[in-house]
Design a protein around this motif. Structure first.
Motif, PDB file in Angstrom:
ATOM      1  N   THR A 369       0.793  -1.231  -0.161  1.00  0.00           N
ATOM      2  CA  THR A 369       0.015  -0.015  -0.179  1.00  0.00           C
ATOM      3  C   THR A 369       0.826   1.238   0.062  1.00  0.00           C
ATOM      4  N   VAL A 370       0.281   2.347   0.068  1.00  0.00           N
ATOM      5  CA  VAL A 370       0.809   3.791   0.098  1.00  0.00           C
ATOM      6  C   VAL A 370       1.777   3.760   1.262  1.00  0.00           C
ATOM      7  N   THR A 371       1.086   3.297   2.546  1.00  0.00           N
ATOM      8  CA  THR A 371       1.713   3.379   3.787  1.00  0.00           C
ATOM      9  C   THR A 371       2.919   2.647   3.677  1.00  0.00           C
ATOM     10  N   ASP A 372       2.923   1.466   3.203  1.00  0.00           N
ATOM     11  CA  ASP A 372       4.174   0.403   3.185  1.00  0.00           C
ATOM     12  C   ASP A 372       5.386   1.108   2.098  1.00  0.00           C
ATOM     13  N   ALA A 373       4.981   1.936   1.287  1.00  0.00           N
ATOM     14  CA  ALA A 373       5.999   2.657   0.642  1.00  0.00           C
ATOM     15  C   ALA A 373       6.636   3.501   1.436  1.00  0.00           C
ATOM     16  N   HIS A 374       5.859   4.388   2.237  1.00  0.00           N
ATOM     17  CA  HIS A 374       6.536   5.273   3.033  1.00  0.00           C
ATOM     18  C   HIS A 374       7.254   4.575   4.121  1.00  0.00           C
ATOM     19  N   CYS A 375       6.865   3.507   4.494  1.00  0.00           N
ATOM     20  CA  CYS A 375       7.392   2.571   5.610  1.00  0.00           C
ATOM     21  C   CYS A 375       8.816   2.283   4.886  1.00  0.00           C
ATOM     22  N   VAL A 376       8.939   1.733   3.835  1.00  0.00           N
ATOM     23  CA  VAL A 376      10.361   1.452   2.983  1.00  0.00           C
ATOM     24  C   VAL A 376      11.080   2.640   2.974  1.00  0.00           C
ATOM     25  N   LEU A 377      10.760   3.912   2.701  1.00  0.00           N
ATOM     26  CA  LEU A 377      11.327   5.050   2.459  1.00  0.00           C
ATOM     27  C   LEU A 377      12.001   5.687   3.845  1.00  0.00           C
ATOM     28  N   GLY A 378      11.418   5.268   4.843  1.00  0.00           N
ATOM     29  CA  GLY A 378      11.627   5.671   6.056  1.00  0.00           C
ATOM     30  C   GLY A 378      10.892   6.920   6.586  1.00  0.00           C
ATOM     31  N   THR A 379      10.029   7.505   5.814  1.00  0.00           N
ATOM     32  CA  THR A 379       9.229   8.418   6.364  1.00  0.00           C
ATOM     33  C   THR A 379       8.176   8.082   7.375  1.00  0.00           C
ATOM     34  N   PHE A 380       7.866   6.948   7.501  1.00  0.00           N
ATOM     35  CA  PHE A 380       6.839   6.668   8.339  1.00  0.00           C
ATOM     36  C   PHE A 380       7.388   5.215   9.210  1.00  0.00           C
ATOM     37  N   VAL A 381       7.789   5.315  10.261  1.00  0.00           N
ATOM     38  CA  VAL A 381       8.262   3.970  11.050  1.00  0.00           C
ATOM     39  C   VAL A 381       7.501   3.593  12.004  1.00  0.00           C
ATOM     40  N   ASP A 382       6.653   4.625  12.660  1.00  0.00           N
ATOM     41  CA  ASP A 382       6.129   4.405  14.021  1.00  0.00           C
ATOM     42  C   ASP A 382       4.678   4.548  13.961  1.00  0.00           C
TER      43      ASP A 382
END
Length: 695
Positions: A369-382
């Protein structure tokens, strides 16, 4: 707990999360939180949210003196076509109005286009002998025996609720009320919905569609609201909930069960109200609201602090002719699924929803998902709203993105993740253009107000695509819809069709009809505990050039049709009214026909019951519940595969006036803000985060 306090609670139910805000009126403290939504029974999520916030704030249900609720239940019922079997009784010869509709269609270039199937099957649409004329006189009496026979056939064929839409009942509803009486006498358990009560306004197709839609969602909403009320009472909350309407105001729970179609944009409307309240505190009043949640993204235009409104929109391809905020929705949210189809990357509208959710949530999701893409990039980890003691599953997000996007397209992992976000951003760019540029407004002259769980992650990038230079992220951005519920007033909208040329408009008669609508509204507001001094009314008229198919709404001075005199026959001097209409037409369409005859179609009244509001955003900054302060450095994955150091801040630890340079991430309990490289962010005196977007 030694002393009871007075608390306001707002709960907004989304497709992925249920957001809750509690404001203690006595102390000025506020708390907010998110819990997963619980489809198909969303009332459980409401109960979970209220229980969590009462526990977090150490408050008791008995202390809640105001409870406001935003919900997607009615919308979901229409979109998924999950509702009761509806029957329709109409004037003989007009049973197919619902299917004929208008000559427009959603996609004029689709040679395979098929009109949406009506919510009422043809065998359940029956006509009865009767006829009212456009002036309200009876041309043909109602055949009561035929009504009883029609009701009998509908019940035999499985109808669980009956909509009644008779020709010209907006002028004279006597026959519709007679049908309701017959139904009540012979089928007391059969719900009956009258068009004269839902929307007494001319245009047969739109009135029929609105009435049928209301009949379709009414039993669903009543069941949901009753379950919600019972679960709240089990938690000690005794106050009757109010429900957000599509128009940006709230109505009582009983009225919401009766006029369920008025709640079709309930959640998105609350977000717009909350955005206006937050931005006003910072001195911004020309806004584009940008609400990106887990399932969709909702955008709206606000000019001079007033959200744009329309009378009538489409929900699930069905016209609903009720006042509503002009909100444009696209299927792009944090949970939007990324997939490759025929070699092209597609993001949304399919969503992972609350269950199983994004892969990185570790709840069983397997599709990126879009959230997973952010998690991979490091912009969303928590994601503390999921589990304060559990980190996101970045390895799972990487594996799903490589499998579903990177490998099929031949892209690297970083390119795939950036690609997913770029596609989602482009969807949202188009949505914002739809409410701004395509309506004649330069988006560059507006401030983008970003909220929702995912909105602040994308806001600066989307703003740059549109040339917008200022982004405002409110405190509590991830729960702003719930906050907006507590800033909404009680609202009633009334309408009366008159359809007359301007030069024949009789002020005395029109003013009498306005006063009747005002008395009707004020009486209803008093029944909800609104004192007369807190009632605000405004008048407007719908006008058009003779021969036009649709109207423009023109606001009027308080207590008068005109601000000019009346001649001896009681007719209004039309010049001021005409000038206002010409100006509105020029603004909307770029031209005005000042020599053409003009008609007045409807009289409209908006009545507000003004309610107390929570503390300003500044108070919320100091009081919101949060975890321990902190500042760290994290790696940001760039599109070329390189990583750069990125500062990570806790929102509550930022002092007023601080200035931060991108790239950086600002985390708070309910949302994450991403400030790209070249942009700067600061906290203003109202506690709002202001991002200055570089060209």
């Amino acid at each position: 707990m030694t002393e009871l306090t007075n608390c306001y609670v707002g709960v907004d139910v989304g497709g992925t999360f249920t957001d809750v805000v509690l404001f203690d009126r006595d102390s000025g403290q506020s708390w907010s939180w998110k819990v997963p939504s619980t489809p198909p029974d969303f009332s459980t999520g409401v109960s979970n949210a209220v229980e969590a916030i009462l526990r977090e704030s150490n408050r008791d249900g008995a202390e809640v003196i105001r409870f406001a609720h935003g919900t997607t239940v009615a919308t979901n019922a229409v979109l998924e076509r999950r509702g009761p079997t509806v029957g329709l009784i109409t004037t003989e010869g007009f049973r197919d109005v619902l299917e004929i509709g208008r000559q427009d269609r959603n996609d004029v270039f689709d040679i395979n286009y098929q009109r949406p199937t009506p919510l009422v099957q043809r065998k359940l649409r029956l006509g009865v002998p009767e006829r009212m004329l456009a002036d309200g006189t009876e041309a043909r009496p109602l055949d009561e025996a035929a009504v009883l026979a029609a009701l009998s056939r509908l019940v035999e064929r499985g109808a669980e609720v009956v909509a009644v839409t008779l020709l010209h009942s907006y002028v004279n509803d006597r026959h519709e009320r007679a049908i309701a009486t017959i139904a009540q006498r012979n089928y007391p358990d059969l719900p009956v919905v009258l068009s004269s009560e839902v929307r007494p306004e001319y245009r047969e197709y739109e009135r029929t569609s609105t009435t049928v839609t209301n009949a379709f969602v009414m039993p669903v909403m009543r069941k949901y609201l009753n379950k919600t009320r019972n679960k709240l009472q089990a938690l000690g909350v005794q106050v009757a909930p109010s429900v957000m309407q599509s128009n940006g105001g709230v109505l009582s729970i009983d009225d919401a069960g009766r006029l369920a179609a008025a709640t079709l944009l309930s959640g998105p409307a609350a977000g717009v109200v909350g955005a206006v309240a937050a931005a006003t505190a910072s001195g911004y009043n020309n806004l584009i609201t940008f609400d990106m949640g887990g399932t969709s993204c909702d955008v709206a235009l606000v000019i001079g602090g007033r959200p744009s409104e329309i009378v009538g929109g489409n929900v699930g391809n069905f016209p609903v002719h009720l006042p509503m905020l002009d909100i444009h929705t696209v299927g792009a949210g944090g949970g939007s699924i990324a997939a490759v189809e025929r070699g092209a990357l597609r993001v949304g509208p399919e969503s992972a929803g609350a269950t199983p959710g994004p892969v990185c949530y570790g709840k069983g999701g397997t599709r990126p998902t879009v959230t997973d893409a952010h998690c991979v990039l490091g912009t969303f980890v928590d994601a503390p709203f999921l589990d304060k003691h559990r980190s996101l599953d970045r390895d799972g997000a990487i594996e799903s993105l490589e499998r579903e996007v990177a490998t099929p397209t031949g892209l690297g992992l970083a390119q795939a993740a950036h690609g997913v976000i770029a596609v989602a951003n482009d969807h949202m760019r188009h949505a914002i253009r739809a409410v701004s540029v395509q309506r004649g407004h330069d988006a560059r002259k507006f401030t983008l107000v970003a909220f929702g769980g995912a909105g602040p992650l994308h806001a600066a990038q989307v703003a740059r695509l549109l040339g917008i230079r200022t982004v405002l992220v409110p405190q509590g951005a991830g729960t702003l819809c719930a906050q907006g519920l507590l800033h909404a007033d009680v609202r009633r909208d009334e309408v009366r069709t008159i359809l007359t040329p301007v030069h024949k408009l009789n002020q005395a008669l029109a003013d009498a009809q306005f006063r009747e609508l005002e008395d009707q509204s004020e009486k209803a507001l008093r029944a909800q505990g609104i004192s007369p001094e807190n009632v605000r009314t405004s008048r407007s008229v719908d006008m058009r050039y003779h021969g036009q198919a649709f109207e423009l709404e023109v606001e009027l001075p308080k207590d008068a049709i005109m601000a000019v005199g009346i001649d001896g026959d009681g007719k209004v001097d039309p010049q001021l009214l005409l000038e206002r209409f010409h100006e509105a037409h020029q603004a909307a369409y770029g031209h005005a026909r000042r020599d053409a005859p003009v008609e007045v179609v409807n009289l409209r009244l908006k009545a507000l019951g003004v309610l107390p509001k929570p503390a300003t955003a500044e108070g919320f900054v100091e009081k919101i519940a949060h975890d321990a302060a902190g500042h760290e450095t994290r790696s940001l994955l760039l599109a070329d595969g390189r990583t750069v150091a990125m500062n990570v801040y806790r929102r509550h630890s930022l002092s007023i006036g601080i200035r931060l340079s991108g790239p950086c991430v600002i985390e708070q309990p309910d949302a994450t803000v991403f400030v790209p490289e070249g942009d700067t962010a600061s906290v203003d005196a109202a506690g709002n985060l202001i991002i200055d977007v570089a060209p």
